[in-house]
Design a protein around this motif. Structure first.
Motif, mmCIF file in Angstrom:
data_model
loop_
_atom_site.group_PDB
_atom_site.id
_atom_site.type_symbol
_atom_site.label_atom_id
_atom_site.label_comp_id
_atom_site.label_asym_id
_atom_site.label_seq_id
_atom_site.Cartn_x
_atom_site.Cartn_y
_atom_site.Cartn_z
ATOM 1 N N MET A 117 0.857 -1.175 0.000
ATOM 2 C CA MET A 117 0.000 0.000 0.000
ATOM 3 C C MET A 117 0.898 1.230 0.000
ATOM 4 S SD MET A 117 -2.765 0.992 2.897
ATOM 5 C CE MET A 117 -2.968 2.693 3.310
ATOM 6 N N SER A 118 0.669 2.123 -0.921
ATOM 7 C CA SER A 118 1.463 3.352 -0.950
ATOM 8 C C SER A 118 0.636 4.494 -0.390
ATOM 9 C CB SER A 118 1.889 3.666 -2.375
ATOM 10 O OG SER A 118 0.784 4.155 -3.096
ATOM 11 N N ALA A 119 1.264 5.624 -0.224
ATOM 12 C CA ALA A 119 0.574 6.802 0.300
ATOM 13 C C ALA A 119 0.050 7.676 -0.825
ATOM 14 C CB ALA A 119 1.502 7.588 1.215
ATOM 15 N N SER A 121 -5.029 12.528 -3.571
ATOM 16 C CA SER A 121 -6.388 12.636 -4.090
ATOM 17 C C SER A 121 -7.434 12.844 -3.002
ATOM 18 C CB SER A 121 -6.742 11.388 -4.902
ATOM 19 O OG SER A 121 -6.793 10.255 -4.066
ATOM 20 N N MET A 122 -7.100 12.628 -1.758
ATOM 21 C CA MET A 122 -8.049 12.815 -0.663
ATOM 22 C C MET A 122 -7.906 14.230 -0.119
ATOM 23 S SD MET A 122 -8.557 10.367 2.637
ATOM 24 C CE MET A 122 -10.008 10.441 3.640
ATOM 25 N N LYS A 123 -9.022 14.907 0.037
ATOM 26 C CA LYS A 123 -8.970 16.266 0.568
ATOM 27 C C LYS A 123 -8.457 16.220 1.999
ATOM 28 C CE LYS A 123 -12.655 18.165 -2.237
ATOM 29 N NZ LYS A 123 -13.992 18.756 -2.255
ATOM 30 N N LEU A 124 -7.336 16.846 2.220
ATOM 31 C CA LEU A 124 -6.693 16.800 3.533
ATOM 32 C C LEU A 124 -7.411 17.668 4.550
ATOM 33 C CD1 LEU A 124 -2.995 16.842 2.357
ATOM 34 C CD2 LEU A 124 -4.407 14.876 2.978
ATOM 35 N N ARG A 139 6.153 1.551 8.268
ATOM 36 C CA ARG A 139 5.531 0.558 9.148
ATOM 37 C C ARG A 139 4.058 0.883 9.363
ATOM 38 N NH1 ARG A 139 10.273 1.095 12.535
ATOM 39 N NH2 ARG A 139 8.914 1.896 14.167
ATOM 40 N N LEU A 140 3.716 2.169 9.482
ATOM 41 C CA LEU A 140 2.317 2.553 9.639
ATOM 42 C C LEU A 140 1.517 2.173 8.396
ATOM 43 C CD1 LEU A 140 -0.037 3.828 11.124
ATOM 44 C CD2 LEU A 140 0.714 6.058 10.260
ATOM 45 N N ILE A 141 2.086 2.404 7.227
ATOM 46 C CA ILE A 141 1.400 2.017 5.989
ATOM 47 C C ILE A 141 1.154 0.510 5.975
ATOM 48 C CG2 ILE A 141 1.685 1.792 3.483
ATOM 49 C CD1 ILE A 141 3.023 4.562 3.527
ATOM 50 N N ASP A 142 2.136 -0.273 6.409
ATOM 51 C CA ASP A 142 1.957 -1.729 6.471
ATOM 52 C C ASP A 142 0.832 -2.108 7.440
ATOM 53 O OD1 ASP A 142 4.022 -2.052 4.653
ATOM 54 O OD2 ASP A 142 5.518 -2.551 6.187
ATOM 55 N N ARG A 143 0.787 -1.457 8.604
ATOM 56 C CA ARG A 143 -0.268 -1.754 9.586
ATOM 57 C C ARG A 143 -1.646 -1.336 9.054
ATOM 58 N NH1 ARG A 143 4.050 -3.304 11.077
ATOM 59 N NH2 ARG A 143 3.315 -4.920 9.716
ATOM 60 N N LEU A 144 -1.707 -0.190 8.374
ATOM 61 C CA LEU A 144 -2.976 0.244 7.783
ATOM 62 C C LEU A 144 -3.450 -0.772 6.748
ATOM 63 C CD1 LEU A 144 -2.427 4.096 7.372
ATOM 64 C CD2 LEU A 144 -4.030 2.963 8.935
ATOM 65 N N ARG A 201 -13.261 6.127 5.412
ATOM 66 C CA ARG A 201 -13.333 6.988 4.231
ATOM 67 C C ARG A 201 -12.090 6.811 3.357
ATOM 68 N NH1 ARG A 201 -14.254 11.943 7.697
ATOM 69 N NH2 ARG A 201 -13.209 13.040 6.023
ATOM 70 N N LEU A 202 -10.935 6.637 3.993
ATOM 71 C CA LEU A 202 -9.709 6.396 3.246
ATOM 72 C C LEU A 202 -9.794 5.082 2.486
ATOM 73 C CD1 LEU A 202 -6.781 6.865 2.399
ATOM 74 C CD2 LEU A 202 -6.081 5.978 4.637
ATOM 75 N N LEU A 203 -10.318 4.054 3.111
ATOM 76 C CA LEU A 203 -10.473 2.774 2.433
ATOM 77 C C LEU A 203 -11.381 2.941 1.218
ATOM 78 C CD1 LEU A 203 -10.018 -0.235 2.164
ATOM 79 C CD2 LEU A 203 -11.876 -0.593 3.801
ATOM 80 N N GLY A 204 -12.464 3.683 1.383
ATOM 81 C CA GLY A 204 -13.348 3.952 0.251
ATOM 82 C C GLY A 204 -12.619 4.663 -0.877
ATOM 83 N N LYS A 205 -11.757 5.598 -0.525
ATOM 84 C CA LYS A 205 -10.983 6.331 -1.521
ATOM 85 C C LYS A 205 -10.040 5.382 -2.252
ATOM 86 C CE LYS A 205 -10.182 10.523 -2.925
ATOM 87 N NZ LYS A 205 -11.177 11.196 -3.730
ATOM 88 N N ILE A 206 -9.402 4.492 -1.514
ATOM 89 C CA ILE A 206 -8.486 3.523 -2.125
ATOM 90 C C ILE A 206 -9.250 2.611 -3.080
ATOM 91 C CG2 ILE A 206 -7.023 1.507 -1.642
ATOM 92 C CD1 ILE A 206 -6.207 3.004 0.979
ATOM 93 N N LEU A 207 -10.493 2.255 -2.712
ATOM 94 C CA LEU A 207 -11.308 1.395 -3.566
ATOM 95 C C LEU A 207 -11.905 2.149 -4.745
ATOM 96 C CD1 LEU A 207 -13.191 -0.703 -0.878
ATOM 97 C CD2 LEU A 207 -11.241 -1.393 -2.276
ATOM 98 N N GLY A 208 -11.803 3.477 -4.726
ATOM 99 C CA GLY A 208 -12.263 4.257 -5.864
ATOM 100 C C GLY A 208 -13.536 5.039 -5.643
ATOM 101 N N TYR A 209 -14.184 4.901 -4.479
ATOM 102 C CA TYR A 209 -15.425 5.620 -4.224
ATOM 103 C C TYR A 209 -15.159 7.116 -4.166
ATOM 104 C CZ TYR A 209 -19.616 7.334 -1.984
ATOM 105 O OH TYR A 209 -20.747 8.033 -1.705
#
Length: 179
Positions: free
Chosen positions: A1-3, A8-11, A39-44, A90-98
């Motif tokens: 998983m990359s950052a 693309s997500m409104k910060l 490591r945080l990206i891996d845990r996420l 919401r981040l997961l939704g963004k990763i999935l394309g929603y």
């Protein structure tokens, strides 16, 4: 998983019940924090895998799938309620394309492709989902999802099998219809 989601997500989006903001996540995984961010990206990614598989413990679902409710006054009277969901969901939704720009274009291309196929008679039904937002029957949504998009069924079932809790101070109304 990359950052890559951070671009693309409104910060500036509000945090949900956890108070976690998209900007917090971006800061925590930036290259400035080095190995800790990786490591945080891996845990996420591990957490998102559990969520996608529909294996979030039931007692955590109200916080993952619910939201913080804010009441705003309408100009002509009345109250407009705004729910802000959990930032990780919401981040997961963004990763999935929603909610990603370009998805509407993909729908248009898929529709054109469907209509241009030779053979069977076709019917195209266009629905105004904006007005149907809170009227969709969750049971029917889940049935259709299981039949047509089984890879996402566990995730959505986990989110909509029970009513969602919307936290407004000590008052916790439930969202029982719609998406």
């Amino acid at each position: 998983m990359s950052a890559g989601w951070a671009s693309s997500m409104k910060l500036t989006l509000a945090g949900g019940l956890d108070g976690l903001l998209p900007q917090h996540l971006k800061d925590l995984v930036s290259c400035r924090v080095g190995d800790v961010g990786e490591r945080l990206i891996d845990r996420l990614a591990e957490i998102f895998t559990v969520v996608l598989q529909g294996k979030v413990p039931a007692n955590n679902c109200p916080f993952l799938c619910g939201g913080a409710l804010t009441a705003l006054n309408k100009k002509n009277g009345g109250i407009r309620s705004i729910a802000c969901g959990n930032t990780l969901r919401r981040l997961l939704g963004k990763i999935l394309g929603y909610g990603t720009p370009g998805n509407a274009e993909a729908v248009v291309h898929a529709t054109r492709s469907f209509l241009s196929e030779e053979g069977k008679a076709k019917v195209l039904l266009k629905l105004d989902f904006k007005n149907a937002f809170n009227t969709i029957d969750r049971t029917k949504l889940l049935q259709a999802l299981r039949a047509d998009l089984p890879d996402y069924y566990a995730l959505v079932w986990q989110m909509y099998r029970h009513s969602s809790e919307l936290f407004f101070g000590d008052f916790v109304p439930k969202s029982e219809s719609g998406v």
